[in-house]
Scaffold this motif. Structure first.
Motif, PDB file in Angstrom:
ATOM      1  N   THR A   1      45.451  57.811 -32.210  1.00 26.16           N
ATOM      2  CA  THR A   1      44.645  57.418 -31.050  1.00 26.16           C
ATOM      3  C   THR A   1      43.459  58.344 -30.808  1.00 26.16           C
ATOM      4  OG1 THR A   1      46.083  58.683 -29.588  1.00 26.16           O
ATOM      5  CG2 THR A   1      46.620  56.360 -29.914  1.00 26.16           C
ATOM      6  N   MET A   2      43.300  59.357 -31.658  1.00 26.66           N
ATOM      7  CA  MET A   2      42.164  60.262 -31.522  1.00 26.66           C
ATOM      8  C   MET A   2      41.373  60.265 -32.821  1.00 26.66           C
ATOM      9  SD  MET A   2      43.574  63.467 -29.274  1.00 26.66           S
ATOM     10  CE  MET A   2      42.000  63.674 -28.429  1.00 26.66           C
ATOM     11  N   PRO A   3      40.090  60.569 -32.755  1.00 27.77           N
ATOM     12  CA  PRO A   3      39.307  60.635 -33.990  1.00 27.77           C
ATOM     13  C   PRO A   3      39.742  61.813 -34.851  1.00 27.77           C
ATOM     14  CG  PRO A   3      38.011  61.417 -32.131  1.00 27.77           C
ATOM     15  CD  PRO A   3      39.286  60.876 -31.562  1.00 27.77           C
ATOM     16  N   GLU A   4      39.259  61.841 -36.076  1.00 25.90           N
ATOM     17  CA  GLU A   4      39.625  62.930 -36.981  1.00 25.90           C
ATOM     18  C   GLU A   4      39.285  64.277 -36.367  1.00 25.90           C
ATOM     19  OE1 GLU A   4      40.865  65.007 -40.420  1.00 25.90           O
ATOM     20  OE2 GLU A   4      41.300  63.006 -39.664  1.00 25.90           O
ATOM     21  N   LEU A   5      38.137  64.363 -35.712  1.00 25.21           N
ATOM     22  CA  LEU A   5      37.728  65.599 -35.044  1.00 25.21           C
ATOM     23  C   LEU A   5      37.426  65.302 -33.581  1.00 25.21           C
ATOM     24  CD1 LEU A   5      35.440  67.339 -37.682  1.00 25.21           C
ATOM     25  CD2 LEU A   5      37.550  68.248 -36.727  1.00 25.21           C
ATOM     26  N   PRO A   6      38.390  65.449 -32.705  1.00 22.80           N
ATOM     27  CA  PRO A   6      38.135  65.207 -31.281  1.00 22.80           C
ATOM     28  C   PRO A   6      37.135  66.210 -30.719  1.00 22.80           C
ATOM     29  CG  PRO A   6      40.488  65.269 -31.764  1.00 22.80           C
ATOM     30  CD  PRO A   6      39.788  65.785 -32.980  1.00 22.80           C
ATOM     31  N   SER A   7      36.553  65.845 -29.607  1.00 24.02           N
ATOM     32  CA  SER A   7      35.606  66.733 -28.937  1.00 24.02           C
ATOM     33  C   SER A   7      36.349  67.866 -28.246  1.00 24.02           C
ATOM     34  CB  SER A   7      34.805  65.947 -27.899  1.00 24.02           C
ATOM     35  OG  SER A   7      35.669  65.504 -26.859  1.00 24.02           O
ATOM     36  N   PRO A   8      35.679  68.983 -27.978  1.00 20.57           N
ATOM     37  CA  PRO A   8      36.320  70.047 -27.193  1.00 20.57           C
ATOM     38  C   PRO A   8      36.825  69.557 -25.839  1.00 20.57           C
ATOM     39  CG  PRO A   8      34.359  70.895 -28.263  1.00 20.57           C
ATOM     40  CD  PRO A   8      34.361  69.411 -28.506  1.00 20.57           C
TER      41      PRO A   8
ATOM     42  N   VAL B   1      37.976  52.913 -31.320  1.00 23.79           N
ATOM     43  CA  VAL B   1      38.681  53.659 -32.349  1.00 23.79           C
ATOM     44  C   VAL B   1      38.687  55.121 -31.921  1.00 23.79           C
ATOM     45  CG1 VAL B   1      38.647  54.401 -34.753  1.00 23.79           C
ATOM     46  CG2 VAL B   1      38.051  52.048 -34.174  1.00 23.79           C
ATOM     47  N   GLY B   2      39.851  55.776 -31.975  1.00 21.55           N
ATOM     48  CA  GLY B   2      39.949  57.153 -31.489  1.00 21.55           C
ATOM     49  C   GLY B   2      39.730  57.238 -30.001  1.00 21.55           C
ATOM     50  N   GLU B   3      40.241  56.236 -29.264  1.00 19.86           N
ATOM     51  CA  GLU B   3      39.858  56.069 -27.859  1.00 19.86           C
ATOM     52  C   GLU B   3      40.438  57.129 -26.930  1.00 19.86           C
ATOM     53  OE1 GLU B   3      41.237  52.153 -27.030  1.00 19.86           O
ATOM     54  OE2 GLU B   3      43.359  52.694 -27.109  1.00 19.86           O
ATOM     55  N   SER B   4      41.435  57.886 -27.378  1.00 22.06           N
ATOM     56  CA  SER B   4      41.976  58.922 -26.490  1.00 22.06           C
ATOM     57  C   SER B   4      41.016  60.085 -26.307  1.00 22.06           C
ATOM     58  CB  SER B   4      43.311  59.440 -27.033  1.00 22.06           C
ATOM     59  OG  SER B   4      44.315  58.467 -26.885  1.00 22.06           O
ATOM     60  N   ASP B   5      39.997  60.151 -27.155  1.00 23.79           N
ATOM     61  CA  ASP B   5      38.938  61.142 -26.955  1.00 23.79           C
ATOM     62  C   ASP B   5      37.824  60.487 -26.161  1.00 23.79           C
ATOM     63  OD1 ASP B   5      37.143  63.192 -26.986  1.00 23.79           O
ATOM     64  OD2 ASP B   5      36.756  63.132 -29.135  1.00 23.79           O
ATOM     65  N   ILE B   6      37.508  61.069 -25.048  1.00 24.36           N
ATOM     66  CA  ILE B   6      36.536  60.457 -24.149  1.00 24.36           C
ATOM     67  C   ILE B   6      35.140  60.380 -24.764  1.00 24.36           C
ATOM     68  CG2 ILE B   6      35.760  62.552 -22.947  1.00 24.36           C
ATOM     69  CD1 ILE B   6      36.238  60.894 -20.320  1.00 24.36           C
ATOM     70  N   MET B   7      34.884  61.178 -25.816  1.00 19.04           N
ATOM     71  CA  MET B   7      33.574  61.136 -26.466  1.00 19.04           C
ATOM     72  C   MET B   7      33.429  59.922 -27.384  1.00 19.04           C
ATOM     73  SD  MET B   7      31.500  64.142 -28.539  1.00 19.04           S
ATOM     74  CE  MET B   7      32.275  63.952 -30.151  1.00 19.04           C
ATOM     75  N   SER B   8      34.527  59.319 -27.807  1.00 13.58           N
ATOM     76  CA  SER B   8      34.457  58.193 -28.745  1.00 13.58           C
ATOM     77  C   SER B   8      33.726  57.025 -28.106  1.00 13.58           C
ATOM     78  CB  SER B   8      35.863  57.756 -29.157  1.00 13.58           C
ATOM     79  OG  SER B   8      36.525  58.790 -29.827  1.00 13.58           O
TER      80      SER B   8
ATOM     81  N   TYR C   1      40.339  51.957 -19.112  1.00 10.50           N
ATOM     82  CA  TYR C   1      39.404  51.659 -18.017  1.00 10.50           C
ATOM     83  C   TYR C   1      39.122  52.945 -17.240  1.00 10.50           C
ATOM     84  CZ  TYR C   1      39.773  46.534 -18.386  1.00 10.50           C
ATOM     85  OH  TYR C   1      39.710  45.232 -18.803  1.00 10.50           O
ATOM     86  N   TYR C   2      40.186  53.654 -16.925  1.00 13.80           N
ATOM     87  CA  TYR C   2      40.039  54.938 -16.234  1.00 13.80           C
ATOM     88  C   TYR C   2      39.160  55.874 -17.055  1.00 13.80           C
ATOM     89  CZ  TYR C   2      41.434  59.549 -14.448  1.00 13.80           C
ATOM     90  OH  TYR C   2      41.421  60.833 -13.952  1.00 13.80           O
ATOM     91  N   SER C   3      39.437  55.943 -18.367  1.00 15.32           N
ATOM     92  CA  SER C   3      38.670  56.811 -19.251  1.00 15.32           C
ATOM     93  C   SER C   3      37.200  56.401 -19.284  1.00 15.32           C
ATOM     94  CB  SER C   3      39.271  56.756 -20.662  1.00 15.32           C
ATOM     95  OG  SER C   3      38.526  57.536 -21.559  1.00 15.32           O
TER      96      SER C   3
ATOM     97  N   ARG D   1      32.706  53.410 -26.958  1.00 16.92           N
ATOM     98  CA  ARG D   1      33.524  52.236 -26.680  1.00 16.92           C
ATOM     99  C   ARG D   1      32.994  51.016 -27.456  1.00 16.92           C
ATOM    100  NH1 ARG D   1      37.735  54.981 -24.615  1.00 16.92           N
ATOM    101  NH2 ARG D   1      36.682  56.713 -25.624  1.00 16.92           N
ATOM    102  N   MET D   2      33.855  50.014 -27.613  1.00 13.41           N
ATOM    103  CA  MET D   2      33.492  48.826 -28.361  1.00 13.41           C
ATOM    104  C   MET D   2      32.282  48.129 -27.757  1.00 13.41           C
ATOM    105  SD  MET D   2      35.944  45.587 -29.310  1.00 13.41           S
ATOM    106  CE  MET D   2      37.371  46.660 -29.496  1.00 13.41           C
ATOM    107  N   SER D   3      32.196  48.141 -26.435  1.00 17.94           N
ATOM    108  CA  SER D   3      31.060  47.492 -25.776  1.00 17.94           C
ATOM    109  C   SER D   3      29.750  48.220 -26.061  1.00 17.94           C
ATOM    110  CB  SER D   3      31.294  47.433 -24.264  1.00 17.94           C
ATOM    111  OG  SER D   3      31.465  48.744 -23.738  1.00 17.94           O
ATOM    112  N   GLU D   4      29.831  49.485 -26.435  1.00 22.29           N
ATOM    113  CA  GLU D   4      28.631  50.254 -26.749  1.00 22.29           C
ATOM    114  C   GLU D   4      28.170  50.039 -28.186  1.00 22.29           C
ATOM    115  OE1 GLU D   4      30.316  53.805 -23.842  1.00 22.29           O
ATOM    116  OE2 GLU D   4      29.667  54.286 -25.865  1.00 22.29           O
ATOM    117  N   GLN D   5      29.058  49.532 -29.049  1.00 15.43           N
ATOM    118  CA  GLN D   5      28.691  49.235 -30.434  1.00 15.43           C
ATOM    119  C   GLN D   5      29.445  47.985 -30.901  1.00 15.43           C
ATOM    120  OE1 GLN D   5      29.716  52.837 -32.616  1.00 15.43           O
ATOM    121  NE2 GLN D   5      31.908  52.400 -32.460  1.00 15.43           N
ATOM    122  N   PRO D   6      29.055  46.809 -30.378  1.00 11.98           N
ATOM    123  CA  PRO D   6      29.770  45.562 -30.706  1.00 11.98           C
ATOM    124  C   PRO D   6      29.527  45.078 -32.127  1.00 11.98           C
ATOM    125  CG  PRO D   6      27.846  45.099 -29.358  1.00 11.98           C
ATOM    126  CD  PRO D   6      27.956  46.599 -29.422  1.00 11.98           C
TER     127      PRO D   6
END
Length: 876
Positions: A339-346, A592-599, A680-682, A601-606
């Motif tokens: 649920t997180m990208p290969e390299l999550p943000s700090p 993809v990797g949505e548990s990292d808030i920096m990832s 949604y919260y994220s 969202r799908m709506s930002e890159q449909p």
């Protein structure tokens, strides 16, 4: 009765007469351990020679302890001279020579001569390495070596050591041990407990080729090994560390004495010991510890035939740790990697650490479970987060659960070391059970309104609505959202409901259904139609069907110059556009990797989702939603019918199964609904943070708005509180570090954190060879072409029926599931979000297939057989 001047080692029991080392060797021999035969020159000879030289030992000793350095040196020199020149008692030489012949009649025998002082190898102070040792001596050199051992008792280093550990101690006496040399192939020291941490389950071994004298003297770097032990059975479990040194020379014994040999370059980094020898030595160390009643360090040597014990002394100065440490635990990227990208943000990493401590580990503490101080649930290596599997093992065990299900539920590899765990008592367990049931009822009751509240947050904090917020207002909103989550978080209760249901069914179903119980259970969980993440797959199939039927849309997708950029313009007025925009409204907050808030969202890159639809339109292989749903329902009905058939007349089994099945289904639905709405919260938090980043760019604090994601949560608060740190410099450092980490490869499982940090490869039995097997988490058998998918950039290469081979099943990949024939993942577990989605959709899935993305070739045809957990290559 006069004390004897010479004693065989097997009779050297009186430490006053034979010293600590000889008494220890005698105890080893008496306990049945392999000790080279030997002879002890007793303290009686030493005392007799002191008297003959006119030296009052106790008086001289006390005077030396109080004397200034200059006077001490003169007195020591005088005593040394007398000891080296005193006349031997009548008949001693002849007696010694005859005893040596009894030990070994070979005239060319070489001998080891070691001190055995009365204060040596004591429980409170070992005096290790203080006194003289001589190796490889001919018989003619033994008398001089005995005198040297006596003289070493009066060295300044001995006086300084004893003053430090004992103060003004009584005068010790010196005995001497003489043994034939062991022709060592390898030798060294073994500690029956970890010599630093005191961990009693770890035997620490240093080893070198040949003799160990250079090792004991600290002159060479040894191979280092750590063997994990099952303390109850006194049995080695695994080699936890294998750190090999470059060894250029070794000491060997010949008929001419001890000399050095050059080790061939090809063998300089080979291990000094085999695995079998390590296990034998570790077990021996624990057996000696049990025999002596305290931890020991053991000098040992292997000759061509066997393992010899050369010395055993108490380990002093090490206090065993009462609890686990992070370095002793085993760690996995499973679950987090899904649920997180290969390299999550700090920022994402710091949120993860706080989330786990507050919302996962915190509830365990409230149930009465013990979490050792300093033990963390998450650790980061080269930018990648790891979960503490050992910690979760202890928590499950404390609650009398079955930790064997951890691997299946979390993914990753099974634990190889399981620490002792004290389970909760009956009263505490009852109290914990009632608390867990209350939590289950709470999440069922509060889940729907909580989910609606999170969805409303995304609507409240839309990008356009946060533009007017000041920095202080943004900070207040973020703090308020944090406090809200503290009061409404449901993850622990929901995950616990799923885990408990699976564990209960995994306990009774194998005996009731047979070896394929898991496949039947997975199939019975399909077709519910209520898992929100799986619903998006049906919605995407509807979009693909609509795009194929709506002529303007189909032409747009089939255009050779197709680009997804500015897609609303060519699709204006179409039903497809309206429904696609609704799809993004319902699912665009996922990623993809949505548990990292920096990832993003799908709506930002449909574009990625449109690319999936285009592939289906171009191939003409559009799967109708009703076919998908009917297939799922049919498979579910077949599985439930087969389960009922196997229960037969045992109606009570059916009742128990239905009760747990309903509960499992309910909590699986809740689990995915919780993740869906947490996003949604994220998204609301992401929009507030991104606006904060824009404000900081305007103030020239940041160079780019997404710099905000390169701060931790505490740093973000300091920023909004006006901290004037050089934030741009910090962000640059973090970006540079991220770029370096992108070039690093890390293991998915860490069993020895220290070795990994030191860039040493961990000792592990897993590798790239062997059959392709995994854990089936969704039923079925399918043949298809391999499509390796590592990121959204690979989505466009996926064709209908392909078998996706992925590092993990990221739930953000759900749009691909509508085309995939099956899934193979390097890591995963039955409780992963991706697994629940895939199972709901009915895809055959295998997880925990090591190195699948490198072992399986692109376009290779394979068959997934979930009933056996195997992957078969299809030969053309």
């Amino acid at each position: 009765m006069t004390d004897p001047l010479l004693l065989p080692l097997e009779r050297s029991a009186d430490s006053r007469l034979v010293g600590g080392k000889a008494a220890g060797l005698r105890a080893l021999h008496a306990a049945g351990f392999a000790v080279p035969r030997g002879l002890c020159v007793t303290t009686a000879l030493y005392q007799q020679c002191l008297k003959a030289a006119g030296i009052d030992g106790p008086a001289e000793w006390q005077a030396l302890l109080r004397a200034p350095d200059e006077q001490r040196a003169m007195a020591r020199g005088r005593i040394h001279h007398h000891l080296m020149t005193v006349t031997w008692p009548p008949g001693f030489r002849q007696d010694l020579e005859s005893r040596l012949v009894e030990l070994n009649p070979d005239a060319e025998t070489r001998w080891a001569v070691r001190s055995s002082a009365t204060n040596e190898d004591a429980d409170h102070a070992s005096a290790a390495g203080l006194y003289s040792t001589f190796l490889g001596l001919p018989t003619a050199g033994l008398l001089h070596a005995i005198r040297d051992c006596w003289a070493s008792l009066w060295e300044d280093r001995v006086l300084q050591y004893l003053l430090r550990v004992e103060g003004e101690s009584p005068c010790p006496a010196m005995a001497v041990v003489i043994q034939p040399m062991v022709h060592a192939v390898a030798a060294g020291v073994a500690y029956s407990i970890h010599p630093v941490t005191g961990r009693t389950s770890q035997v620490f071994i240093n080893a070198v080729p040949g003799l160990a004298s250079a090792l004991v003297g600290g002159e060479v770097e040894p191979d280092q090994y750590m063997v994990e032990m099952d303390e109850e059975l006194c049995r080695p479990m695994r080699i936890r560390r294998r750190q090999l040194a470059r060894k250029q020379r070794k000491l060997v014994t010949t008929s001419h004495g001890v000399h050095g040999e050059t080790i061939p370059e090809s063998a300089q980094q080979q291990g000094s010991l085999s695995d079998g020898q390590l296990y034998e030595l570790a077990q021996l160390s624990k057996q000696v510890e049990q025999a002596f009643g305290h931890p020991i360090d053991l000098e040992w040597a292997y000759d061509a035939e066997r393992l010899w014990v050369l010395q055993a002394r108490p380990i002093t100065g090490v206090r065993p740790l009462p609890t686990l440490t992070n370095d002793e635990c085993e760690w996995t990227r499973a679950n987090l990697k899904e649920t997180m990208p290969e390299l999550p943000s700090p920022l994402g990493l710091s949120f993860l650490e706080q989330f786990m401590d507050a919302y996962i580990i915190g509830p365990y503490r409230r149930l009465g479970c013990t979490v050792p101080d300093g033990l963390s649930s998450v650790r980061v290596l080269h930018g990648r987060p790891y979960l503490n599997v050992t910690l979760f093992y202890t928590l499950v065990s404390q609650l009398h659960g079955n930790p064997a299900f951890l691997t299946e539920q979390m993914g990753g590899e099974p634990l190889t070391f399981t620490p002792r765990v004290r389970s909760l008592g009956a009263v505490a367990l009852l109290r914990a059970g009632l608390a867990i049931m209350r939590e289950w009822r709470r999440v069922v009751r509060e889940g729907p309104p909580t989910f609606e509240a999170m969805k409303a947050m995304a609507e409240t904090y839309r990008s356009e609505s946060v533009q007017h917020f000041s920095v202080s207002e943004l900070s207040e909103k973020l703090d308020a959202l944090g406090r809200w989550l503290d009061a409404h978080e449901l993850t622990y209760g929901i995950a616990g409901g799923v885990a408990q249901s699976l564990q209960a069914m995994g306990t009774f179903l194998p005996g009731w259904l047979g070896s394929d119980w898991r496949e039947l259970l997975n199939a019975s969980l399909q077709g519910q139609g209520t898992v929100i993440s799986a619903q998006q797959i049906v919605r995407l199939a509807e979009l693909a069907e609509l795009a194929f039927r709506e002529e303007p849309v189909r032409r747009w997708f089939l255009d050779d110059g197709w680009t997804a950029a500015k897609f609303p313009e060519p699709l204006a007025g179409t039903t497809f556009l309206r429904r696609f925009e609704q799809y993004l409204a319902d699912y665009g907050h996922r990623a993809v990797g949505e548990s990292d808030i920096m990832s993003p969202r799908m709506s930002e890159q449909p574009e990625a989702v449109l690319g999936v639809i285009r592939t289906q339109v171009r191939t003409g292989e559009v799967r109708r939603p009703r076919d998908i749903l009917s297939r799922q329902v049919a498979q579910q009905h077949e599985a439930l019918a087969e389960i009922r058939r196997r229960f037969g007349w045992r109606w009570h089994r059916g009742g128990i199964f239905r009760w747990w099945h309903r509960r499992l289904t309910r909590f699986c639905v809740l689990r995915e609904a919780n993740r869906h709405h947490l996003m949604y919260y994220s998204l609301a938090v992401r929009r507030l943070l991104f606006r904060l980043g824009e404000q900081m760019v305007e103030r020239r604090v940041f160079a780019m708005p997404d710099d905000i994601f390169y701060l931790t949560m505490d740093e973000q608060r300091a920023l909004t509180n006006g901290d004037r740190q050089h934030w741009q410099g910090l962000v640059r450092q973090r970006r540079d570090e991220r770029a370096r980490n992108e070039q690093r490869h890390v293991p998915d499982t860490i069993r020895d954190w220290e070795a990994i940090v030191q860039e040493e490869p961990p000792s592990t039995s897993s590798g790239r060879e062997g059959s392709l097997r995994g854990i089936p988490i969704s039923a079925g058998e399918i043949t298809g072409h391999v499509r390796v998918v590592r990121s959204t950039a690979d989505w466009g290469r996926v064709s209908p029926g392909d078998i996706l081979v992925v590092p993990v099943i990221d739930p953000g990949m759900a749009p691909l599931f509508g085309m995939a024939g099956g899934l193979i993942a390097e890591m995963g577990g039955t409780l992963s979000h991706g697994a629940i989605i895939a199972r709901e959709y009915g895809l055959p899935v295998l997880v925990n297939v090591p190195y699948a993305t490198t072992q399986l070739r692109e376009n290779e045809q394979v068959t997934i057989v979930s009933s056996t957990g195997t992957i078969r290559r299809v030969v053309p």
